[in-house]
Design an enzyme around this catalytic site. Structure first.
Site, PDB file in Angstrom:
ATOM      1  N   ASP A 177       9.167   2.529   1.577  1.00 26.27           N
ATOM      2  CA  ASP A 177       8.042   3.347   2.032  1.00 26.27           C
ATOM      3  C   ASP A 177       7.905   3.176   3.547  1.00 26.27           C
ATOM      4  O   ASP A 177       7.425   2.156   4.029  1.00 26.27           O
ATOM      5  CB  ASP A 177       6.770   2.901   1.299  1.00 26.27           C
ATOM      6  N   LYS A 184       2.645  10.359   8.108  1.00 26.24           N
ATOM      7  CA  LYS A 184       1.903   9.957   9.311  1.00 26.24           C
ATOM      8  C   LYS A 184       2.411  10.639  10.589  1.00 26.24           C
ATOM      9  O   LYS A 184       1.990  11.739  10.879  1.00 26.24           O
ATOM     10  CB  LYS A 184       1.841   8.437   9.406  1.00 26.24           C
ATOM     11  N   PHE A 198       0.858  -1.194   0.000  1.00 30.31           N
ATOM     12  CA  PHE A 198       0.000   0.000   0.000  1.00 30.31           C
ATOM     13  C   PHE A 198       0.887   1.235   0.000  1.00 30.31           C
ATOM     14  O   PHE A 198       1.768   1.369   0.852  1.00 30.31           O
ATOM     15  CB  PHE A 198      -0.917   0.029   1.232  1.00 30.31           C
TER      16      PHE A 198
HETATM   17  C1  LIG Z   1      -0.842   5.545   4.946  1.00 28.27           C
HETATM   18  C2  LIG Z   1       0.190   5.125   3.966  1.00 28.27           C
HETATM   19  C3  LIG Z   1       0.431   5.854   2.779  1.00 28.27           C
HETATM   20  C4  LIG Z   1      -0.432   7.021   2.352  1.00 28.27           C
HETATM   21  O1  LIG Z   1      -0.389   8.069   3.256  1.00 28.27           O
HETATM   22  P1  LIG Z   1      -1.552   9.190   3.212  1.00 28.27           P
HETATM   23  O2  LIG Z   1      -1.051  10.238   4.160  1.00 28.27           O
HETATM   24  O3  LIG Z   1      -2.800   8.524   3.658  1.00 28.27           O
HETATM   25  O4  LIG Z   1      -1.629   9.682   1.815  1.00 28.27           O
HETATM   26  C5  LIG Z   1       1.473   5.455   1.971  1.00 28.27           C
HETATM   27  N1  LIG Z   1       2.237   4.399   2.284  1.00 28.27           N
HETATM   28  C6  LIG Z   1       2.038   3.678   3.407  1.00 28.27           C
HETATM   29  C7  LIG Z   1       2.936   2.526   3.711  1.00 28.27           C
HETATM   30  C8  LIG Z   1       0.995   4.010   4.272  1.00 28.27           C
HETATM   31  O5  LIG Z   1       0.771   3.255   5.361  1.00 28.27           O
END
Ligand SMILES: *Cc1c(COP(=O)(O)O)cnc(C)c1O
Length: 399
Positions: free
Chosen positions: A221, A250, A136
């Protein structure tokens, strides 16, 4: 003063006027402190949602609040066509923390991923991206193209071309997919949304080596795993990796919307005007992020996440043996904790909520705990007991 409405009125207003893209629980959250949230009726909850990963330092941390208040009086917006004191100091702190020389500042995880993908294409002159199944990476078109979940992707086809998804934790499959056209490989150290699935160290080290061999960039990521969540400041530090690009967001700014893409030496020089965003590096977010990073370090929160993660695993690791009919597997790293059920997670979340505990799903069958790292062991013990009680109730229902 805003007028004070009842919990039911707030729900009705949102139902009437909000976009409709979120499935919400019947709960209006109005206040937070540390690892607690309160609803509009004054009921307190132990929070294992943790702002979906944005609340690592706890809700309304006094140092973050003070930094936001002080900076709000001085300067809130300042685009990156000027230099700024808060931004300069944050860039110094963040790059030092990550051990990477540069960073692009933005406002969310998807934007941080988007930046990483664009920088990888720009730096390599290549066009292909390799991502993992169940990965994700966000919901904007580039990030969504790297995201695997078909129900997020399919309504928006066609997406960005030349993205390939390979099975996670399968190095041979990655080796077959990474070519001289591959600009970057993007992967999570623990797949968060995809079900709390940790990558093996050998897999990640192998991916990094393949990237180096074949001239591709390695994107880790860390949007969900960063800032102490997994027991290290960044999860890749468990395995001694050095990503070329590292999107984070986050919990970077104590809960304020903020993101960054850390940039390593292999990326080389980027050029003016190839990317940018109005709010990126805004002084308010930078001040909040400086304070949040200080809190993570001063309160030793990565080590705390490691210890509390060990506690949870010791406490709940044997659920698959104790509740064979309901629990398939328990897994995680630090305080990114997942319990894979044999059935749907939604009723379990609802039952936990009625016991005063808020938790997250990760897909349809995984119960995910993402508590603020400041949570007490006593509260985690309460969470463990509530989970056991809910599993007991499930077993009793079937008897
Ligand atoms: C939450 C998340 C995203 C996206 O972040 P947003 O601030 O919701 O756009 C991207 N990569 C990972 C691994 C995430 O957990």
């Amino acid at each position: 003063m805003t007028e004070v409405l009842s919990h039911v009125d707030y729900m009705a207003l949102e139902e009437a006027h909000s976009s409709g893209v979120y499935a919400k629980r019947a709960l209006t959250v109005v206040r937070g402190e540390g690892a607690y949230l309160w609803d509009a009726d004054g009921r307190r909850y132990i929070d294992c949602v943790g702002g979906q990963g944005a609340a690592n330092v706890g809700h309304a941390h006094p140092k973050v609040v003070a930094a936001i208040q002080a900076q709000a009086r001085v300067l809130i917006s300042c685009p990156e066509l000027f230099y700024n004191d808060q931004r300069a100091l944050l860039l110094q702190k963040l790059t030092q923390l990550a051990g990477m020389p540069r960073a692009f500042l933005c406002n969310s995880g998807a934007e941080a991923v988007e930046a990483a993908l664009k920088f990888a294409k720009f730096a390599t002159g290549r066009t292909h991206i390799v991502a993992a199944m169940r990965g994700f990476h966000g919901r904007t078109m580039g990030a969504l193209s790297a995201t695997w979940e078909p129900k997020y992707r399919e309504p928006f086809a066609p997406l960005v071309p030349n993205y390939t998804h390979v099975p996670f934790n399968d190095l041979a499959a990655a080796a077959a997919a990474i070519s001289e056209q591959t600009a970057a490989v993007i992967v999570e150290v623990v797949q968060g949304e995809g079900g709390v699935r940790p990558a093996s160290g050998d897999y990640l080290r192998g991916l990094q080596a393949l990237c180096h061999e074949r001239g591709a960039l390695f994107i880790i990521d860390e949007v969900q795993t960063g800032f102490g969540r997994t027991g290290r400041m960044f999860a890749h530090q468990h395995y001694d990796l050095s990503p070329d690009l590292m999107p984070v967001a986050k919990s970077i700014a104590g809960g304020l919307p903020f993101g960054a893409c850390l940039i390593g030496e292999r990326v080389g020089q980027l050029q003016p005007a190839i990317h940018g965003t109005t709010f990126g590096g805004n002084p308010l977010g930078c001040a909040a992020a400086r304070a949040a990073i200080d809190v993570l370090i001063e309160e030793n929160l990565p080590a705390r996440a490691a210890a509390l993660g060990d506690f949870l695993m010791a406490r709940l690791g044997d659920l698959p043996q104790r509740f064979r009919a309901h629990v398939r597997e328990v897994r995680g790293l630090g305080l990114l904790f997942g319990i894979e059920l044999r059935g749907k997670v939604a009723p379990v979340l609802k039952a936990l909520q009625s016991k005063g505990i808020l938790a997250l799903p990760a897909g349809l069958t995984v119960l995910r705990l993402l508590p603020p790292l400041v949570i007490s062991q006593a509260d985690l013990e309460q969470v463990a007991q509530a989970i056991e009680a809910v599993l007991d109730e499930l077993s009793a229902d079937e008897a």
